[in-house]
Design an enzyme around this catalytic site. Structure first.
Site, PDB file in Angstrom:
ATOM      1  N   ASP A 117       0.681  -1.150  -0.023  1.00 15.11           N
ATOM      2  CA  ASP A 117       0.033   0.195   0.233  1.00 15.11           C
ATOM      3  C   ASP A 117       0.863   1.217   0.001  1.00 15.11           C
ATOM      4  O   ASP A 117       0.314   2.380   0.303  1.00 15.11           O
ATOM      5  CB  ASP A 117      -1.024  -0.034   1.164  1.00 15.11           C
ATOM      6  CG  ASP A 117      -0.437   0.476   2.459  1.00 15.11           C
ATOM      7  OD1 ASP A 117       0.942   0.156   2.579  1.00 15.11           O
ATOM      8  OD2 ASP A 117      -1.090   1.264   3.165  1.00 15.11           O
ATOM      9  N   GLU A 118       2.322   1.011  -0.381  1.00 14.92           N
ATOM     10  CA  GLU A 118       2.918   2.284  -0.456  1.00 14.92           C
ATOM     11  C   GLU A 118       4.008   2.252  -1.503  1.00 14.92           C
ATOM     12  O   GLU A 118       4.323   1.377  -1.986  1.00 14.92           O
ATOM     13  CB  GLU A 118       3.478   2.669   1.044  1.00 14.92           C
ATOM     14  CG  GLU A 118       4.525   1.686   1.480  1.00 14.92           C
ATOM     15  CD  GLU A 118       5.049   1.925   2.726  1.00 14.92           C
ATOM     16  OE1 GLU A 118       5.653   3.098   2.899  1.00 14.92           O
ATOM     17  OE2 GLU A 118       5.306   1.039   3.390  1.00 14.92           O
TER      18      GLU A 118
HETATM   19  P1  TTP Z   1       0.310  -0.136   6.900  1.00 15.15           P
HETATM   20  O1  TTP Z   1       0.449   1.002   5.656  1.00 15.15           O
HETATM   21  O2  TTP Z   1       1.459   0.020   7.799  1.00 15.15           O
HETATM   22  O3  TTP Z   1      -1.072   0.121   7.632  1.00 15.15           O
HETATM   23  P2  TTP Z   1      -2.443   0.541   7.197  1.00 15.15           P
HETATM   24  O4  TTP Z   1      -2.483   1.100   5.709  1.00 15.15           O
HETATM   25  O5  TTP Z   1      -3.346  -0.302   7.591  1.00 15.15           O
HETATM   26  O6  TTP Z   1      -2.673   1.995   8.084  1.00 15.15           O
HETATM   27  P3  TTP Z   1      -2.159   3.373   7.875  1.00 15.15           P
HETATM   28  O7  TTP Z   1      -3.173   4.222   7.717  1.00 15.15           O
HETATM   29  O8  TTP Z   1      -1.606   3.665   9.601  1.00 15.15           O
HETATM   30  O9  TTP Z   1      -1.199   3.341   6.867  1.00 15.15           O
HETATM   31  O10 TTP Z   1       0.246  -1.365   6.093  1.00 15.15           O
HETATM   32  C1  TTP Z   1      -0.468  -1.810   5.146  1.00 15.15           C
HETATM   33  C2  TTP Z   1      -1.288  -2.854   5.117  1.00 15.15           C
HETATM   34  O11 TTP Z   1      -0.245  -4.111   5.188  1.00 15.15           O
HETATM   35  C3  TTP Z   1      -2.328  -2.888   6.031  1.00 15.15           C
HETATM   36  O12 TTP Z   1      -3.586  -2.614   5.718  1.00 15.15           O
HETATM   37  C4  TTP Z   1      -2.186  -4.550   6.459  1.00 15.15           C
HETATM   38  C5  TTP Z   1      -0.896  -4.982   6.164  1.00 15.15           C
HETATM   39  N1  TTP Z   1      -0.038  -5.215   7.467  1.00 15.15           N
HETATM   40  C6  TTP Z   1       0.064  -6.415   8.330  1.00 15.15           C
HETATM   41  O13 TTP Z   1      -0.620  -7.452   7.577  1.00 15.15           O
HETATM   42  N2  TTP Z   1       0.607  -6.393   9.261  1.00 15.15           N
HETATM   43  C7  TTP Z   1       1.283  -5.453   9.791  1.00 15.15           C
HETATM   44  O14 TTP Z   1       1.911  -5.667  11.039  1.00 15.15           O
HETATM   45  C8  TTP Z   1       1.420  -4.290   9.168  1.00 15.15           C
HETATM   46  C9  TTP Z   1       2.116  -3.046   9.702  1.00 15.15           C
HETATM   47  C10 TTP Z   1       0.798  -4.059   8.026  1.00 15.15           C
HETATM   48 MG    MG Z   2      -1.078   2.329   4.892  1.00 21.98          MG
END
Ligand code: TTP
Ligand code: MG
Length: 420
Positions: A117-118
């Site tokens: 997601d990034e």
């Molecule tokens: P992140 O970008 O860290 O989290 P997020 O998008 O859910 O929330 P934020 O708004 O803080 O960015 O991670 C992206 C996806 O990766 C998240 O939706 C689920 C997965 N993930 C896991 O499965 N386990 C983990 O420990 C993390 C950090 C993320």
């Molecule tokens: Mg995220």
């Protein structure tokens, strides 16, 4: 004290780069809400709500209760008893991730996906300056909102480190431009943990020297910083704290996964044989990671029975790894807790890892747990012996007793979800 300038005038100094970092908000949870609007506004947790489960992610509503990624499910359940739990649908998230990447590639060809997601986008030469980057960031967010019906947070800065810090500053739905002039106000008050490469151990060492926030690193004498963390790290941390980071956006880095799978001539039914097969796959995948100098975060397990029922399960590790032990532990847990074969035997077994990053960079590598460092050193030594003397030179005792494993040649290992 003011941070070093990046050279704003391209006719005299180096070209000021414009780097954008985009990170989706509560990604898996937001996709689930998009698919089922009745979940909007609810505390939603994505993860396996079992004894040994962990939270993958959760909606911002659930975060208000203190729930976060990687938290044991039992604790999340206690903190937020009314939450809705969903197990997660990896293939859907992968499809949405590709959709978002397509939108990003419309903006610039130089897109480096970092995880599911990034991504970083190099806007140098596309945006005139950071404010031009802001306008592009805004358009990008709008397109993601209308086309994917999701929100993203964006950071725009002269380098990768600052862009990533910026995208996190006003989450969710944020858009932050971070020029070097803003560092004293916006970067320096943040805790040292926000620096790329500072894990809990380094943070603790720095704290012993009275260094808690990034600004302390800029202010402390070079000698004292070196005494605390060693010369290499001191130089690295100082550069980041002053907003210097020369890493380029690497568009050729393929988001991919490494995996192995085997089909067995005769279905595996004994727990011992299945355990041995898992170990063999974990060893194979870990070795390939080390060969390519990569570490990975998400472990995928695929199991198929003789009647072609297929399970795929994924688990995010707290730390990315290239060690068989960590992969094996995750695979065993998924096998034990999240797959029920009833009385069927295993026809096919696959193990993979995604969320790959170079082992030499990133959070996990610089200052890690000494036990991990030792385990990795041992693994590398055994790789070296195998590379010289052949596969069978060193094999774990359990593998020597194998019977059914490896009876058939490896299949093309492509059907595990290629995450991020
Ligand atoms: P992140 O970008 O860290 O989290 P997020 O998008 O859910 O929330 P934020 O708004 O803080 O960015 O991670 C992206 C996806 O990766 C998240 O939706 C689920 C997965 N993930 C896991 O499965 N386990 C983990 O420990 C993390 C950090 C993320
Ligand atoms: Mg995220």
């Amino acid at each position: 004290m003011t941070p070093a300038r990046g050279g704003g005038d391209s006719s005299v100094g180096p070209l000021l780069r414009v780097i954008l970092h985009l990170d989706m908000d509560a990604f898996y949870a937001a996709v689930e809400v998009r698919e089922n609007p009745a979940l909007a506004g609810k505390a939603l947790i994505i993860g396996h709500n079992g004894r040994r489960g962990v939270v993958s992610t959760c909606s911002y509503e659930a975060r208000n209760y203190g729930v976060h990624s990687a938290m044991p499910s039992a604790i999340a359940q206690r903190l937020c008893p009314n939450a809705v739990w969903l197990p997660g649908r990896m293939s859907l998230y992968v499809a949405v991730s590709r959709e978002i990447q397509r939108v990003m590639r419309d903006v610039s060809p130089v897109v480096e996906p970092l995880s599911i997601d990034e991504a970083f986008i190099d806007l140098t030469g596309i945006a005139r300056d950071l404010e031009g980057g802001r306008a592009i960031g805004l358009r990008l967010k709008q397109r993601i909102r209308t086309e994917a019906r999701l929100t993203a947070s964006v950071g725009v800065a002269p380098n990768k480190f600052l862009a990533k810090v910026a995208s996190d500053m006003e989450k969710p739905d944020g858009l932050v431009v971070l020029p070097l002039e803003a560092l004293p106000d916006r970067l320096w008050p943040l805790p040292v943990r926000r620096l790329w490469g500072v894990g809990p151990r380094t943070a603790e060492r720095l704290e012993r020297g009275g260094i808690r926030i990034i600004g302390d690193i800029v202010r402390v004498e070079a000698k004292s910083l070196t005494a605390l963390v060693g010369e290499g790290s001191a130089t690295h941390l100082r550069a980041l704290a002053e907003g210097r980071d020369e890493r380029t956006v690497n568009a050729s880095r393929q988001a991919r996964s490494i995996s192995e799978e085997r089909t067995y001539g005769e279905d595996l039914t004994r727990a011992e044989d299945i355990g041995r097969a898992l170990l063999a796959r974990a060893e194979g995948v870990a070795r390939q990671l080390r060969r390519e100098g990569l570490i990975g975060r998400t472990v995928h397990l695929k199991v198929r029975t003789g009647d072609f029922t297929t399970w795929t399960r994924s688990h995010a590790l707290p730390q990315p790894t290239d060690l068989a032990e960590a992969l094996l532990e995750a695979a065993r847990e998924m096998y034990r807790d999240r797959i029920d074969l009833e009385d069927r035997g295993v026809r096919l077994l696959g193990l993979g890892v995604s969320g790959l990053q170079p082992a030499g960079t990133g959070q996990a590598s610089l200052f890690e747990d000494p036990a991990q460092v030792k385990a990795r050193r041992l693994a590398r030594a055994s790789d070296a012996v195998k590379n010289r003397m052949g596969e069978n030179a060193l094999t774990r005792a359990r593998l020597l007793r194998r019977k059914q494993d490896e009876q058939t040649p490896p299949e093309q290992a492509s059907s595990l979800p290629a995450v991020d």
